[in-house]
Design a protein around this motif. Structure first.
Motif, mmCIF file in Angstrom:
data_model
loop_
_atom_site.group_PDB
_atom_site.id
_atom_site.type_symbol
_atom_site.label_atom_id
_atom_site.label_comp_id
_atom_site.label_asym_id
_atom_site.label_seq_id
_atom_site.Cartn_x
_atom_site.Cartn_y
_atom_site.Cartn_z
ATOM 1 N N ALA A 172 0.868 -1.041 -0.378
ATOM 2 C CA ALA A 172 0.278 0.221 0.142
ATOM 3 C C ALA A 172 0.568 1.452 0.630
ATOM 4 N N GLN A 173 2.147 1.624 0.560
ATOM 5 C CA GLN A 173 2.729 2.303 0.670
ATOM 6 C C GLN A 173 4.083 2.583 -0.630
ATOM 7 N N PRO A 174 3.832 3.468 -1.406
ATOM 8 C CA PRO A 174 5.315 3.552 -2.651
ATOM 9 C C PRO A 174 6.413 3.122 -2.225
ATOM 10 N N GLN A 175 6.956 2.986 -3.181
ATOM 11 C CA GLN A 175 8.467 2.193 -2.877
ATOM 12 C C GLN A 175 9.599 2.952 -4.183
ATOM 13 N N SER A 176 10.328 3.952 -3.772
ATOM 14 C CA SER A 176 10.288 5.118 -4.406
ATOM 15 C C SER A 176 12.083 4.966 -4.562
ATOM 16 N N HIS A 177 12.497 4.398 -3.743
ATOM 17 C CA HIS A 177 13.890 3.839 -3.564
ATOM 18 C C HIS A 177 14.007 2.024 -4.255
ATOM 19 N N LEU A 178 12.941 1.918 -4.455
ATOM 20 C CA LEU A 178 13.114 0.090 -5.330
ATOM 21 C C LEU A 178 13.230 0.796 -6.676
#
Length: 109
Positions: free
Chosen positions: A103-109
């Motif tokens: 549900a959370q955005p994963q900007s570091h992936l």
């Protein structure tokens, strides 16, 4: 809690039958026998590896001895296998797995 590592060599062309049988057995083990999930992998050199998480070694061993309505699924798996390696029972020592919240955005992936 334990993990169990499985490894197989399969007959060429029998992969689908193996995956179907494996999936049925895994769902049975989760629903009825104390398994907490499993993953199936295929290596580059064509070996199939699965690892399963269990509540305890007692739960794992008990599930290995049960013959029930899922026997057809077991036959699907066994008929696809040319070699079965002995399972390896493992106890976690350290766990550095990353848990991702979908549900959370994963900007570091």
């Amino acid at each position: 809690m334990i993990y169990v590592l499985f490894r197989w060599d399969l007959k060429s062309g029998s992969e689908q039958s193996f995956k179907e049988g494996w999936t049925e057995i895994i769902h049975r083990n989760i629903e009825k026998h104390g398994a907490l999930g499993s993953r199936l992998h295929k290596t580059k050199d064509n070996q199939w590896i699965s690892y399963s998480k269990w509540l305890s070694e007692v739960h794992f061993k008990r599930a290995q001895t049960i013959h029930d309505q899922h026997e057809e699924a077991r036959i699907k798996m066994v008929s696809a296998i040319t070699k079965t390696y002995p399972p390896i029972v493992m106890v976690p020592v350290l766990d550095n797995a990353v848990v991702i919240d979908p549900a959370q955005p994963q900007s570091h992936l």
